[in-house]
Design a protein around this motif. Structure first.
Motif, PDB file in Angstrom:
ATOM      1  N   ALA A 198     -39.653 -23.314  32.304  1.00 25.78           N
ATOM      2  CA  ALA A 198     -38.947 -22.771  33.365  1.00 25.78           C
ATOM      3  C   ALA A 198     -37.600 -21.973  32.889  1.00 25.78           C
ATOM      4  O   ALA A 198     -37.289 -21.024  32.995  1.00 25.78           O
ATOM      5  CB  ALA A 198     -38.500 -23.866  34.143  1.00 25.78           C
ATOM      6  N   ALA A 199     -36.840 -22.645  31.889  1.00 24.23           N
ATOM      7  CA  ALA A 199     -35.566 -21.840  31.338  1.00 24.23           C
ATOM      8  C   ALA A 199     -35.921 -20.838  30.549  1.00 24.23           C
ATOM      9  O   ALA A 199     -35.253 -19.625  30.428  1.00 24.23           O
ATOM     10  CB  ALA A 199     -34.980 -22.897  30.618  1.00 24.23           C
ATOM     11  N   SER A 200     -37.163 -20.558  30.022  1.00 25.77           N
ATOM     12  CA  SER A 200     -37.519 -19.321  29.021  1.00 25.77           C
ATOM     13  C   SER A 200     -37.869 -18.137  29.882  1.00 25.77           C
ATOM     14  O   SER A 200     -37.843 -17.301  29.306  1.00 25.77           O
ATOM     15  CB  SER A 200     -38.803 -19.764  28.295  1.00 25.77           C
ATOM     16  N   GLU A 201     -37.935 -18.381  30.869  1.00 20.07           N
ATOM     17  CA  GLU A 201     -38.017 -16.802  31.991  1.00 20.07           C
ATOM     18  C   GLU A 201     -36.659 -16.020  31.740  1.00 20.07           C
ATOM     19  O   GLU A 201     -36.795 -14.941  31.800  1.00 20.07           O
ATOM     20  CB  GLU A 201     -38.321 -17.452  33.211  1.00 20.07           C
ATOM     21  N   ALA A 202     -35.510 -16.978  31.705  1.00 18.52           N
ATOM     22  CA  ALA A 202     -34.294 -16.126  31.573  1.00 18.52           C
ATOM     23  C   ALA A 202     -33.862 -16.191  30.207  1.00 18.52           C
ATOM     24  O   ALA A 202     -32.825 -15.413  29.783  1.00 18.52           O
ATOM     25  CB  ALA A 202     -33.399 -16.462  32.647  1.00 18.52           C
TER      26      ALA A 202
END
Length: 652
Positions: A198-202
């Protein structure tokens, strides 16, 4: 509350409403909704299927039938007595997405107000007692506040993970960043792993920072079965297997090839050889994905693949053998290991070929004579009976027969007896179209004059309506020594429509069976007239060189420029056109690989590699990405071909 009874449904003017899919109708929408209302608990996913394309499509918009159907879809989705609730919630997500993505003029004017009337009921689906409904409703959540509230109150992890993934896809405000940071330190390894995704999106660098924890969580046996019951993405119906989770975790590293290969090597070393076969398949699947995209990863992946050649699982051995085989000379140091697998029947349920077949191809790619015995017979037997099990275009698969045999011209004397026998067998067995005779004839075309002993078999295929063109091209490649085929070519010409005569005249000339002026005249008389589509074999015209000069003013693109330069001997305007093609391709302007090949070969032939083209070719050669439009083994073959061509150009 709106009346959503069968009577209310029947009262709508369906004959005036519009479905968006060409073969669907509002009448069909009416029928499906009526059936769903009457079926109640017995309604199924299949019952709902016609509605997805009939009501909305991104390219065709949201029609008036969707506006009319919306209250009924919402009511059915919210009713615990409906058997197909989850599918109907999924349908609502599809409708909302299409309404957002389609062109404004394709959105039915009544849709916004209809959706607004149902908004409260739709949002209430996020707190429905059924976790499957809640999970399907996650994409319908409006804004980060509602998703954050769901994250704080949701207890079912199969719903929490989709909420976390959805939060990762939103603009990162303080609340979302706090949730992601908290999830990265969660006690549950499933949540930690999901938080990285999830965090790798941003924040693409989060995977590298969390690499050690990722490796530990992926191989943790305590969460293996839990992950496969919980890992739902908002846009995927079924939970991910551990193998799929590991694959997409590896994808997080692929923009940094060195870190990606290190992660794969570490994962392979950490995994249990017996218990973690799924992870080892993932390591090789992602290694293959990297190899078809990046050149720099090969040195790290070759020893990794070699280490799996004796793994007890055949699907693991299969992937390792395919990777090494595709690299060819780049993996030549491992030829003995492949030779030991020549009789290995191991395979993967969903992929083409056996371990032994890929090992033999690898030896052929390495120009190792151990590949030759039985090579032609084995390939032909395999392809005659193959239906093709590969289902993803980038999957490992058996190479095309011509891709194996075509490069083996130096061994033509050894292979030709078997090629000739197979050609005779194919012609006798059926005479029907198939890949085996087509590939064998393409192989002989690649071998050129070395294929002359097969002249009788190739000539026989001129009478085959499905393969006469392949046969004629093979004859043309053989040159004047194939002149004895001239009578058969003339017989074929008598059977062809007039528009096909020109290429046969060209073949006749290539094998020395016709006067060049007569053949040129037959070809030149069919040149496109002004205003006609320029579909013409300009390469064949160029073969005549200066003899074709009288037709130069009618030649009017890259193939055209090549022919014009060859025919007239004058570099302009052809050179400028060809240089522009090379420069455009090298700068990433488009992906017309065939035109680039033709343009660069012509510039090489005329020794016309000027400074701008030279600089562009150097930059293209130095890039790490494969120069190819393919995603399977052909990416490596095509990349090799283009780099050899670039090296030839730069050596001038």
């Amino acid at each position: 509350m709106a009346d959503v009874s069968v009577q209310a449904l029947d009262a709508l003017p369906w004959e005036r409403l519009v479905a968006v899919y060409p073969t669907a109708s509002a009448k069909e929408v009416h029928r499906v909704l009526r059936h769903l209302l009457r079926s109640g608990p017995a309604s199924t996913e299949d019952d709902c299927s016609p509605l997805f394309s009939a009501l909305a499509m991104k390219e065709r918009g949201v029609g008036s039938a969707a506006t009319a159907a919306l209250p009924f879809v919402v009511a059915l989705a919210a009713d615990p007595r409906t058997g197909a609730r989850a599918t109907l919630v999924e349908l609502l997500g599809c409708l909302a997405w299409c309404a957002e993505q389609c062109a404004p003029h394709l959105l039915d004017p009544g849709w916004p107000r209809a959706w607004d009337r149902e908004r409260a009921t739709i949002q209430a689906l996020l707190t429905d007692p059924d976790p499957v409904v809640r999970r399907q409703a996650v994409p319908l959540a409006e804004g980060s506040a509602r998703l954050l509230e769901r994250w704080r109150t949701e207890q079912d992890l199969s719903v929490r993970l989709p909420v976390l993934f959805a939060l990762g896809g939103l603009p990162q405000d303080t609340g979302i960043r706090a949730v992601l940071a908290e999830a990265l330190r969660d006690d549950d390894p499933v949540v930690r792993l999901a938080a990285v995704h999830a965090a790798s999106e941003a924040d693409p660098g989060v995977a590298l920072r969390e690499r050690e924890q990722l490796l530990a969580d992926l191989v943790d046996p305590a969460v293996r079965s839990r992950r496969e019951a919980l890992w739902y993405r908002p846009d995927v119906e079924s939970p991910y297997t551990r193998e799929a989770v590991a694959f997409w975790t590896a994808v997080l590293f692929e923009d940094t090839p060195a870190e990606a290969t290190e992660f794969l090597a570490r994962l392979a070393a950490t995994a249990d050889p017996a218990e973690d076969t799924d992870l080892l398949r993932t390591v090789l699947d992602h290694s293959w994905r990297l190899l078809t995209r990046r050149r720099s990863v090969a040195p790290a992946l070759v020893p990794l693949a070699d280490g799996f050649l004796d793994h007890p699982d055949p699907a693991v051995r299969y992937r390792a053998a395919h990777l090494l085989a595709a690299l060819g000379s780049g993996a030549a140091a491992h030829a003995d290991r492949l030779a030991a697998l020549l009789d290995d029947p191991g395979e993967d349920e969903f992929l083409e070929g056996t371990v032994g077949e890929h090992a033999r191809w690898g030896l052929a790619r390495m120009d190792d004579a151990r590949a030759l015995p039985g090579l032609v017979e084995g390939l032909c037997a395999t392809w005659r009976g193959r239906q093709g099990r590969g289902y993803v275009i980038s999957d490992p698969r058996s190479p095309d027969l011509a891709d194996v045999l075509g490069p083996l011209r130096a061994h033509a004397d050894t292979l030709l007896p078997a090629v000739r026998e197979e050609l005779r067998r194919e012609l006798t067995d059926s005479g029907l179209p198939g890949s085996v005779p087509a590939d064998l004839l393409a192989t002989l075309k690649a071998w050129g004059t070395a294929a002359l002993p097969a002249l009788p078999e190739v000539t026989a295929y001129l009478a085959n309506d499905f393969r006469r063109h392949d046969a004629a091209e093979a004859l043309a490649a053989m040159g004047p020594a194939a002149v004895s085929a001239a009578p058969a070519i003339r017989e074929r010409m008598a059977l062809e429509p007039p528009e096909n005569h020109r290429w046969l005249h060209w073949v006749l000339w290539r094998i020395g069976g016709a006067d060049p002026d007569d053949s040129l005249r037959a070809l030149g008389e069919t040149l496109p007239k002004p205003g006609e589509p320029p579909y013409f074999p300009f390469g064949q015209l160029a073969d005549f060189g200066h003899r074709a000069a009288p037709y130069a003013e009618d030649v009017f693109g890259v193939e055209v420029a090549t022919a014009l330069w060859t025919v007239t001997g004058e570099s302009e305007p052809a050179r400028s056109i060809l240089e522009e093609q090379v420069l455009t391709f090298a700068s990433g302007g488009h992906e017309l690989y065939g035109l680039f090949r033709t343009a660069l070969r012509t510039l090489i032939r005329f020794r016309a590699i000027g400074p701008p083209v030279r600089d562009a070719l150097r930059a293209l050669r130095d890039q790490d990405r494969r120069i190819s439009a393919y995603g399977d083994y052909r990416a490596i073959l095509q990349d090799e071909e283009f780099r050899e061509l670039i090296d030839e150009a730069l050596a001038l």
